[in-house]
Design an enzyme around this catalytic site. Structure first.
Site, PDB file in Angstrom:
ATOM      1  N   THR A 110       0.861  -1.171   0.000  1.00 36.46           N
ATOM      2  CA  THR A 110       0.000   0.000   0.000  1.00 36.46           C
ATOM      3  C   THR A 110       0.902   1.225   0.000  1.00 36.46           C
ATOM      4  O   THR A 110       1.358   1.685   1.035  1.00 36.46           O
ATOM      5  CB  THR A 110      -0.903  -0.001   1.251  1.00 36.46           C
ATOM      6  OG1 THR A 110      -1.690  -1.187   1.223  1.00 36.46           O
ATOM      7  CG2 THR A 110      -1.805   1.217   1.269  1.00 36.46           C
ATOM      8  N   LYS A 121      -7.204   0.992  -3.092  1.00 40.39           N
ATOM      9  CA  LYS A 121      -6.774   0.401  -1.822  1.00 40.39           C
ATOM     10  C   LYS A 121      -6.855   1.405  -0.670  1.00 40.39           C
ATOM     11  O   LYS A 121      -7.398   1.108   0.397  1.00 40.39           O
ATOM     12  CB  LYS A 121      -5.334  -0.110  -1.972  1.00 40.39           C
ATOM     13  CG  LYS A 121      -4.616  -0.445  -0.684  1.00 40.39           C
ATOM     14  CD  LYS A 121      -5.247  -1.602   0.082  1.00 40.39           C
ATOM     15  CE  LYS A 121      -4.549  -1.797   1.426  1.00 40.39           C
ATOM     16  NZ  LYS A 121      -5.246  -2.705   2.318  1.00 40.39           N
ATOM     17  N   LYS A 124      -0.295   6.226   8.449  1.00 33.70           N
ATOM     18  CA  LYS A 124       0.376   6.356   7.148  1.00 33.70           C
ATOM     19  C   LYS A 124      -0.650   6.303   6.010  1.00 33.70           C
ATOM     20  O   LYS A 124      -0.610   7.121   5.084  1.00 33.70           O
ATOM     21  CB  LYS A 124       1.389   5.205   6.976  1.00 33.70           C
ATOM     22  CG  LYS A 124       2.199   5.252   5.696  1.00 33.70           C
ATOM     23  CD  LYS A 124       2.676   3.858   5.257  1.00 33.70           C
ATOM     24  CE  LYS A 124       1.511   3.036   4.693  1.00 33.70           C
ATOM     25  NZ  LYS A 124       1.888   1.782   4.025  1.00 33.70           N
TER      26      LYS A 124
END
Lengths: 296, 296, 296, 296
Positions: free
Chosen positions: C97, C173, C242
């Protein structure tokens, strides 16, 4: 005592500041990417460089007034950057509102070349710059601060010291901009609900800015917001968004949640998305009004 | 010319205001739920009533300084309420920060009894009340405003008029409180991120409150927030939450989204949930610090 | 048909995925910064490389499962990076990711070397990876997608295509992770107010996750949040922060205000500030509870 | 065993529910403020009352499906209210989404008259009501729950019990609506940023609602939001705002900050301010899009 000094960045803030340095009797070497902007200064006696490096003298003083981190790095560290020539004993006075992280990095790179880096970001719109009414936050090594003071006194009405580490002045500056934006958003919200309740916008802001909030930010921006008159463009919304991002980045690094800053971010990014990036930041009022279904 | 006047509500604000009316030479009839609070005034020459109705004279003037909508309704409209006696030609000067909706309702009920209802909410903490430094927003019928003015001049330093409809003064008042709370939250956030970045809190707030924000709200609250000294309790967090709810209710009725007010609401309700309802509202800073993991 | 494949990144997700590829009969060359993590795979027949470049074959296939943008750039573009050897006809399947911006950059750099870059980020916690129950979003050139499919079928239960531009799979995602975090925050808030109102947390989440929200995210995280049981750590709060930053960065570039994402950001950054970065992201519940004055 | 039952409130939800009770063989006495709405039921064999009180039988059962607190109080407690006749042994099954505070008050008033008050709010849009697919949350005295069950089984697909205090079912219901609204806002935000990044809205929501979010709320609202098709109006934005206010009121009483609910409140109130109160609540998407500068 007058000094030879370099000045890089002649935008809406840089130009009046440079003029004041010139008027104070300093010999000025100026550089701007769009060279035509230097004309008024050249007419008044400044010399023009065609590259940033050309306005720096070994051991001399150079001011920069540049709009963002990338541009500052370019005029300082680039192939033709001022650090190519400023050298030992030199002093770089950075007036720009850049990130504390960049200030920290700059301090280190300058130190390696025995050049002092002084962060000296300023508060004030172009008219304040012209009137030598800027407020200046400075941080850097003591000798650098001492050497810069008389020069800065020619362009501002007050100097505030934040210690030896340059980035601290930048933190102070972006904190101030954050507070100004917060005040504007709060005023815009208060005036929206007051107006929809039947209160006269100007009457309300007049009362507030003569009493609890008898200070420049509320008086000036309050009037613009109450009247929905977002000119002249003293500070573009796009730059305001940049500055809110600077404080959010600092918050990220220090792990500090700032819900009001997050809200301002969303307000400003919406304004930019709607094509208002070049309008004055007080035009965030338009977003407040639109969300409230107010049509003007 | 001195006048016989009634005064209901002798809390931390009401007591100094009533003292100033007494000191101005008016004959004062006072009432407070907890009768013992009236002692200092009685010693100074005031007469004490045991019920709200007892301090009203037909056609006379009664002040109320009451902490919320329900309590105000009770002393005015209750069985022993002041409207039982004030009667035609009377004037009720309501200093309280109540909802615009209640002000509107009160105006109507008073009018039916030929009594004037003047909304006259005040800005200032208890020390300002004692020093006759309150700022007063007034709205109501022109004759009511005219009759009230000399009385109000004895307790404040400035009077601002908002027209004929009493609720407009209440909107102005709660807008002001919303702006004060916004400023406090923004300062608390700015100081948290600045402190975590290495900046001295006091140094930062001193700079800001001498320059851009050279006004009382930033100077006084700024100092308290920077020093995390939340005493004396000038305005309790619980009351601040009440006032934010007043502006959110007004926003609900007028369909105005107020994201900053929503954020303040969540901050204040969290403070109350943590048992800080009786602390000064500047203690919202504790919530900002806790969320940032600052331990003091 | 089995294929020789490289696999870089043997963390809590990478290890079970690599095991499944091995179990599917592929010859596996593995690399991990901490070499000891490769032991179980080596015992099961995998070969170990000591540098990223060593697991790549000219024209071959390499998977990467790396925790962030910087680390991915390092194993791909570094001196010992896989692009030093993968060469024309090669295929890099990036399961990580990472930011859409990096995916875009990667696609270009790979293309210059005639290597295909396929973004193939996965949904699922470590137990889902072990059970070959991952959901995989893929985007990249058609031939790359075609070549990758049989390999991906060995590690997931479903593959979703998002077109030719790799970054689109990354957007999908991070959008998904944003929705999961939103659902967790909303559940934590709902359970806090319900609990304070006297409702049993488990009873409420059971009802919701059997009816309107009869799907994995609400069932699994709902149970963890209701029971305040934040183990096992399937996805660390630090990584969640993040990922929220990835979507906020994408929002910045596209000028899209995302108020819920801003709120999640503030919640997560507060958690990290309080020292919970290594806890499961469902522990954001602790911040919700603390703000509500709930002590557990 | 069929029973004589009263039914008050024949709106878009009440009508199909009443039809199902009639179809289940119960003798139905119906009332609706706008009497014409009762026609289909009368044709099918129901009897019509002209006042709420007329559909109640002493000791009998009455259902109410009413849109808000005030209206419910009126049909129950008013001069012609059902409590004038329901009497000892009676059972009032309240299907409405009203405030927990009102449920608590109702329970007490009913108890004083030896009538049982069962809170039985339902989840499901009008099509689910017609298909007997409602989910029903019930709370109230055990005998009341027992007596109501067979009746409720005729109108829903599942019944969830929340204990003896009726308000707990209402808390559960408004918590559920809060989660649905949260999911919609999060989807609208995710789709806005994804679309501006080049991702196909439908492709993204299809992936999400087949995998992590394979449940009705994401599938149905996801499709509407992705396609920006906000019809049919299953639940009006105005009512959604009412329900968010119900959970915010409950949060106020229990001192629980709910930042996501605050954000939803601001989104919905903005929608209503823009004249969308009668549109389906999924039209909150329009506000998300507008803030992002998306023009459709």
């Amino acid at each position: 005592m007058s000094e030879q000094i370099g000045f890089i960045g002649l935008g809406s803030m840089g130009l009046p500041i440079a003029s004041n340095l010139l008027a104070a009797g300093h010999q000025l070497y100026v550089y701007n990417r769009d060279a035509s902007k230097a004309q008024p200064l050249v007419k008044a006696g400044a010399k023009q460089g065609m590259k940033p490096v050309e306005v720096a003298q070994p051991g001399g003083v150079v001011f920069t007034m540049i709009s963002n981190d990338d541009a500052l790095q370019s005029v300082v560290l680039g192939q033709d950057g001022l650090l190519q020539r400023l050298g030992p004993g030199g002093l770089h006075i950075s007036l720009s509102t850049v990130s504390p992280a960049l200030a920290q990095k700059m301090a280190q790179i300058h130190a390696e070349k025995q050049v002092s880096y002084l962060a000296a970001p300023v508060f004030g719109r172009p008219d304040a710059a012209a009137a030598r009414k800027l407020w200046i936050c400075i941080a850097g090594q003591p000798e650098a601060r001492k050497r810069a003071r008389p020069l800065l006194e020619a362009i501002g009405q007050g100097i505030f010291e934040f210690g030896d580490q340059p980035e601290l002045a930048n933190v102070a500056k972006i904190s101030g901009n954050f507070l100004i934006a917060s005040a504007q958003e709060a005023m815009a919200e208060a005036l929206a609900v007051a107006e929809k309740s039947g209160v006269d916008r100007t009457q309300l802001i007049d009362m507030l800015s003569q009493t609890l909030f008898a200070c420049g930010v509320y008086q000036n921006y309050g009037k613009m917001i109450a009247e929905r008159r977002f000119t002249p463009v003293g500070f573009a919304m796009e730059l305001a968004l940049k500055d809110i991002n600077l404080i959010l980045d600092t918050a990220e690094q220090t792990k500090t949640p700032l819900p009001i800053a997050s809200q301002l971010h969303d307000r400003l990014i919406s304004g930019v998305a709607k094509g208002r990036g070049q309008m004055d930041w007080s035009a965030l009022t338009m977003g407040v009004d639109e969300a409230a279904g107010i049509k003007k």
